[in-house]
Design a protein around this motif. Structure first.
Motif, PDB file in Angstrom:
ATOM      1  N   GLU A   1     -11.714 -19.870   7.928  1.00 30.40           N
ATOM      2  CA  GLU A   1     -12.448 -19.217   6.844  1.00 30.40           C
ATOM      3  C   GLU A   1     -12.400 -17.702   6.914  1.00 30.40           C
ATOM      4  O   GLU A   1     -12.951 -17.021   6.079  1.00 30.40           O
ATOM      5  CB  GLU A   1     -13.913 -19.689   6.859  1.00 30.40           C
ATOM      6  CG  GLU A   1     -14.739 -19.139   8.020  1.00 30.40           C
ATOM      7  CD  GLU A   1     -14.494 -19.870   9.344  1.00 30.40           C
ATOM      8  OE1 GLU A   1     -13.597 -20.742   9.395  1.00 30.40           O
ATOM      9  OE2 GLU A   1     -15.196 -19.565  10.321  1.00 30.40           O
ATOM     10  N   LYS A   2     -11.727 -17.193   7.927  1.00 27.58           N
ATOM     11  CA  LYS A   2     -11.755 -15.741   8.083  1.00 27.58           C
ATOM     12  C   LYS A   2     -10.502 -15.271   8.803  1.00 27.58           C
ATOM     13  O   LYS A   2     -10.544 -14.914   9.969  1.00 27.58           O
ATOM     14  CB  LYS A   2     -13.004 -15.340   8.878  1.00 27.58           C
ATOM     15  CG  LYS A   2     -13.385 -13.884   8.716  1.00 27.58           C
ATOM     16  CD  LYS A   2     -14.733 -13.618   9.364  1.00 27.58           C
ATOM     17  CE  LYS A   2     -15.162 -12.185   9.153  1.00 27.58           C
ATOM     18  NZ  LYS A   2     -16.445 -11.884   9.780  1.00 27.58           N
ATOM     19  N   ASN A   3      -9.399 -15.264   8.119  1.00 29.94           N
ATOM     20  CA  ASN A   3      -8.119 -14.888   8.702  1.00 29.94           C
ATOM     21  C   ASN A   3      -7.911 -13.399   8.482  1.00 29.94           C
ATOM     22  O   ASN A   3      -7.236 -12.981   7.543  1.00 29.94           O
ATOM     23  CB  ASN A   3      -7.012 -15.717   8.049  1.00 29.94           C
ATOM     24  CG  ASN A   3      -5.668 -15.435   8.667  1.00 29.94           C
ATOM     25  OD1 ASN A   3      -5.560 -14.748   9.684  1.00 29.94           O
ATOM     26  ND2 ASN A   3      -4.623 -15.961   8.059  1.00 29.94           N
ATOM     27  N   ILE A   4      -8.511 -12.591   9.347  1.00 27.75           N
ATOM     28  CA  ILE A   4      -8.459 -11.148   9.174  1.00 27.75           C
ATOM     29  C   ILE A   4      -7.545 -10.553  10.235  1.00 27.75           C
ATOM     30  O   ILE A   4      -7.740 -10.784  11.434  1.00 27.75           O
ATOM     31  CB  ILE A   4      -9.857 -10.521   9.290  1.00 27.75           C
ATOM     32  CG1 ILE A   4     -10.747 -11.045   8.162  1.00 27.75           C
ATOM     33  CG2 ILE A   4      -9.765  -8.998   9.252  1.00 27.75           C
ATOM     34  CD1 ILE A   4     -12.183 -10.595   8.276  1.00 27.75           C
ATOM     35  N   GLN A   5      -6.574  -9.805   9.786  1.00 29.11           N
ATOM     36  CA  GLN A   5      -5.683  -9.112  10.708  1.00 29.11           C
ATOM     37  C   GLN A   5      -6.042  -7.636  10.745  1.00 29.11           C
ATOM     38  O   GLN A   5      -6.331  -7.030   9.712  1.00 29.11           O
ATOM     39  CB  GLN A   5      -4.218  -9.287  10.269  1.00 29.11           C
ATOM     40  CG  GLN A   5      -3.740 -10.727  10.402  1.00 29.11           C
ATOM     41  CD  GLN A   5      -2.263 -10.884  10.152  1.00 29.11           C
ATOM     42  OE1 GLN A   5      -1.498  -9.920  10.166  1.00 29.11           O
ATOM     43  NE2 GLN A   5      -1.833 -12.130   9.929  1.00 29.11           N
ATOM     44  N   TYR A   6      -6.016  -7.079  11.949  1.00 28.77           N
ATOM     45  CA  TYR A   6      -6.291  -5.670  12.165  1.00 28.77           C
ATOM     46  C   TYR A   6      -4.997  -4.987  12.578  1.00 28.77           C
ATOM     47  O   TYR A   6      -4.337  -5.426  13.511  1.00 28.77           O
ATOM     48  CB  TYR A   6      -7.359  -5.499  13.253  1.00 28.77           C
ATOM     49  CG  TYR A   6      -8.678  -6.122  12.882  1.00 28.77           C
ATOM     50  CD1 TYR A   6      -8.931  -7.465  13.148  1.00 28.77           C
ATOM     51  CD2 TYR A   6      -9.666  -5.381  12.257  1.00 28.77           C
ATOM     52  CE1 TYR A   6     -10.144  -8.052  12.795  1.00 28.77           C
ATOM     53  CE2 TYR A   6     -10.882  -5.941  11.910  1.00 28.77           C
ATOM     54  CZ  TYR A   6     -11.110  -7.288  12.174  1.00 28.77           C
ATOM     55  OH  TYR A   6     -12.296  -7.854  11.825  1.00 28.77           O
TER      56      TYR A   6
ATOM     57  N   MET B   1       9.489   1.395   9.466  1.00 33.97           N
ATOM     58  CA  MET B   1       8.121   1.502   9.965  1.00 33.97           C
ATOM     59  C   MET B   1       7.762   0.158  10.584  1.00 33.97           C
ATOM     60  O   MET B   1       7.893  -0.885   9.929  1.00 33.97           O
ATOM     61  CB  MET B   1       7.161   1.825   8.821  1.00 33.97           C
ATOM     62  CG  MET B   1       5.693   1.723   9.206  1.00 33.97           C
ATOM     63  SD  MET B   1       5.169   2.990  10.359  1.00 33.97           S
ATOM     64  CE  MET B   1       4.812   4.300   9.197  1.00 33.97           C
ATOM     65  N   TYR B   2       7.294   0.200  11.819  1.00 37.96           N
ATOM     66  CA  TYR B   2       6.900  -1.029  12.520  1.00 37.96           C
ATOM     67  C   TYR B   2       5.384  -1.053  12.691  1.00 37.96           C
ATOM     68  O   TYR B   2       4.777  -0.090  13.160  1.00 37.96           O
ATOM     69  CB  TYR B   2       7.592  -1.123  13.879  1.00 37.96           C
ATOM     70  CG  TYR B   2       9.070  -1.381  13.731  1.00 37.96           C
ATOM     71  CD1 TYR B   2       9.975  -0.335  13.588  1.00 37.96           C
ATOM     72  CD2 TYR B   2       9.550  -2.682  13.687  1.00 37.96           C
ATOM     73  CE1 TYR B   2      11.324  -0.574  13.409  1.00 37.96           C
ATOM     74  CE2 TYR B   2      10.905  -2.934  13.509  1.00 37.96           C
ATOM     75  CZ  TYR B   2      11.782  -1.870  13.363  1.00 37.96           C
ATOM     76  OH  TYR B   2      13.123  -2.116  13.175  1.00 37.96           O
ATOM     77  N   LEU B   3       4.809  -2.168  12.296  1.00 32.85           N
ATOM     78  CA  LEU B   3       3.360  -2.323  12.334  1.00 32.85           C
ATOM     79  C   LEU B   3       2.981  -3.504  13.209  1.00 32.85           C
ATOM     80  O   LEU B   3       3.535  -4.589  13.086  1.00 32.85           O
ATOM     81  CB  LEU B   3       2.823  -2.553  10.928  1.00 32.85           C
ATOM     82  CG  LEU B   3       2.898  -1.336  10.000  1.00 32.85           C
ATOM     83  CD1 LEU B   3       2.878  -1.762   8.554  1.00 32.85           C
ATOM     84  CD2 LEU B   3       1.746  -0.387  10.284  1.00 32.85           C
ATOM     85  N   CYS B   4       2.014  -3.261  14.088  1.00 33.33           N
ATOM     86  CA  CYS B   4       1.474  -4.309  14.940  1.00 33.33           C
ATOM     87  C   CYS B   4       0.109  -4.702  14.395  1.00 33.33           C
ATOM     88  O   CYS B   4      -0.621  -3.862  13.839  1.00 33.33           O
ATOM     89  CB  CYS B   4       1.352  -3.788  16.367  1.00 33.33           C
ATOM     90  SG  CYS B   4       0.537  -4.916  17.513  1.00 33.33           S
ATOM     91  N   ALA B   5      -0.241  -5.959  14.550  1.00 33.96           N
ATOM     92  CA  ALA B   5      -1.560  -6.430  14.111  1.00 33.96           C
ATOM     93  C   ALA B   5      -2.077  -7.472  15.082  1.00 33.96           C
ATOM     94  O   ALA B   5      -1.312  -8.094  15.823  1.00 33.96           O
ATOM     95  CB  ALA B   5      -1.486  -7.013  12.701  1.00 33.96           C
ATOM     96  N   SER B   6      -3.390  -7.649  15.075  1.00 38.79           N
ATOM     97  CA  SER B   6      -3.986  -8.721  15.864  1.00 38.79           C
ATOM     98  C   SER B   6      -5.037  -9.419  15.037  1.00 38.79           C
ATOM     99  O   SER B   6      -5.565  -8.852  14.070  1.00 38.79           O
ATOM    100  CB  SER B   6      -4.601  -8.184  17.166  1.00 38.79           C
ATOM    101  OG  SER B   6      -5.795  -7.464  16.911  1.00 38.79           O
ATOM    102  N   SER B   7      -5.340 -10.655  15.401  1.00 42.13           N
ATOM    103  CA  SER B   7      -6.374 -11.387  14.663  1.00 42.13           C
ATOM    104  C   SER B   7      -7.001 -12.431  15.556  1.00 42.13           C
ATOM    105  O   SER B   7      -6.400 -12.931  16.496  1.00 42.13           O
ATOM    106  CB  SER B   7      -5.806 -12.051  13.412  1.00 42.13           C
ATOM    107  OG  SER B   7      -5.056 -13.209  13.742  1.00 42.13           O
ATOM    108  N   LEU B   8      -8.245 -12.722  15.202  1.00 39.28           N
ATOM    109  CA  LEU B   8      -8.961 -13.838  15.809  1.00 39.28           C
ATOM    110  C   LEU B   8      -9.043 -14.871  14.713  1.00 39.28           C
ATOM    111  O   LEU B   8      -9.988 -14.887  13.926  1.00 39.28           O
ATOM    112  CB  LEU B   8     -10.355 -13.390  16.247  1.00 39.28           C
ATOM    113  CG  LEU B   8     -11.232 -14.416  16.957  1.00 39.28           C
ATOM    114  CD1 LEU B   8     -10.647 -14.749  18.320  1.00 39.28           C
ATOM    115  CD2 LEU B   8     -12.639 -13.857  17.141  1.00 39.28           C
ATOM    116  N   TRP B   9      -8.015 -15.715  14.623  1.00 40.89           N
ATOM    117  CA  TRP B   9      -7.916 -16.542  13.431  1.00 40.89           C
ATOM    118  C   TRP B   9      -8.980 -17.615  13.387  1.00 40.89           C
ATOM    119  O   TRP B   9      -9.182 -18.359  14.327  1.00 40.89           O
ATOM    120  CB  TRP B   9      -6.549 -17.210  13.326  1.00 40.89           C
ATOM    121  CG  TRP B   9      -6.465 -18.013  12.066  1.00 40.89           C
ATOM    122  CD1 TRP B   9      -6.206 -17.545  10.822  1.00 40.89           C
ATOM    123  CD2 TRP B   9      -6.739 -19.409  11.918  1.00 40.89           C
ATOM    124  NE1 TRP B   9      -6.271 -18.565   9.906  1.00 40.89           N
ATOM    125  CE2 TRP B   9      -6.600 -19.714  10.550  1.00 40.89           C
ATOM    126  CE3 TRP B   9      -7.074 -20.421  12.808  1.00 40.89           C
ATOM    127  CZ2 TRP B   9      -6.780 -20.991  10.052  1.00 40.89           C
ATOM    128  CZ3 TRP B   9      -7.265 -21.712  12.312  1.00 40.89           C
ATOM    129  CH2 TRP B   9      -7.119 -21.977  10.944  1.00 40.89           C
TER     130      TRP B   9
END
Lengths: 113, 114
Positions: free
Chosen positions: B99-104, B88-96
């Motif tokens: 104080e808020k390292n959130i990956q979507y 299973m391959y998963l892609c993610a993006s983030s606006l690092w």
């Protein structure tokens, strides 16, 4: 990298509170505590994060121990849709590789009707 | 809401084929990631990109390459697919932010290499 330890699995009943524990005894002062969850056949999704103080949002609450060596994700009223793998992750607040999120094996939460 | 879209949910390829997995995000995020997820091994980072044309190797880059020609698109390339790349391959993006390292994450692409 600092590591986290979570139980492999937990079970809960619908509409009851759930407390998911996480130990991170080697956490550094700038590490943020993140929680993600992964529903069946989906990618992980962000749940909540915090540094030192307890945090609440619409999905859950995060209780952080005073020494920051452990934390607890609290689902106030579990529903069947909360059945998922829950990951507790430390995010480095400074230094190299601070973009990284290292996913462990997480806790598989089963919610019984 | 942030949306990360992976081009295929399921893909079947043959050994030796060149495989492209595409990922698009719509939130102008600087960072994009490719992970693979295998039973018992969790998510493992393959490659990371922090800007257009910029990339860094993750924990398991061998056998993979990536391309980021536009900010919103991050492609994972298997030059010559092998059966051990079934996953299973998963892609993610983030606006690092510190104080808020959130990956979507996207929904994932389940790749089978026969």
């Amino acid at each position: 990298d600092a590591k986290t330890t979570q139980p492999n699995s937990m079970e809960s009943n619908e509409e009851e509170p759930v407390h998911l524990p996480c130990n991170h005894s080697t956490i550094s002062g700038t590490d943020y505590i993140h929680w993600y969850r992964q529903l069946p056949s989906q990618g992980p999704e962000y749940v909540i994060h915090g540094l030192t103080s307890n945090v609440n949002n619409r999905m859950a609450s995060l209780a952080i121990a005073e020494d920051r060596k452990s934390s607890t994700l609290i689902l106030h009223r579990a529903t069947l849709r909360d059945a998922a793998v829950y990951y507790c992750i430390l995010s480095r607040g400074s230094g190299g590789s601070n973009y990284k999120l290292t996913f462990g094996k997480g806790t598989l939460l089963t919610v019984n009707p | 809401d942030v949306k990360v879209t992976q081009s295929s949910r399921y893909l079947v390829k043959r050994t030796g084929e060149k495989v492209f997995l595409e990922c698009v995000q719509d939130m102008d995020h600087e960072n994009m990631f490719w992970y693979r997820q295998d039973p018992g091994l969790g998510l493992r980072l393959i490659y990371f990109s922090y800007d257009v044309k910029m990339k860094e190797k993750g924990d398991i880059p061998e056998g993979y390459s990536v391309s980021r020609e536009k900010k919103e698109r991050f492609s994972l390339i298997l030059e010559s697919a092998s059966t051990n790349q079934t996953s299973m391959y998963l892609c993610a993006s983030s606006l690092w932010r510190r104080e808020k390292n959130i990956q979507y994450f996207g929904a994932g692409t389940r790749l089978s290499v026969l």
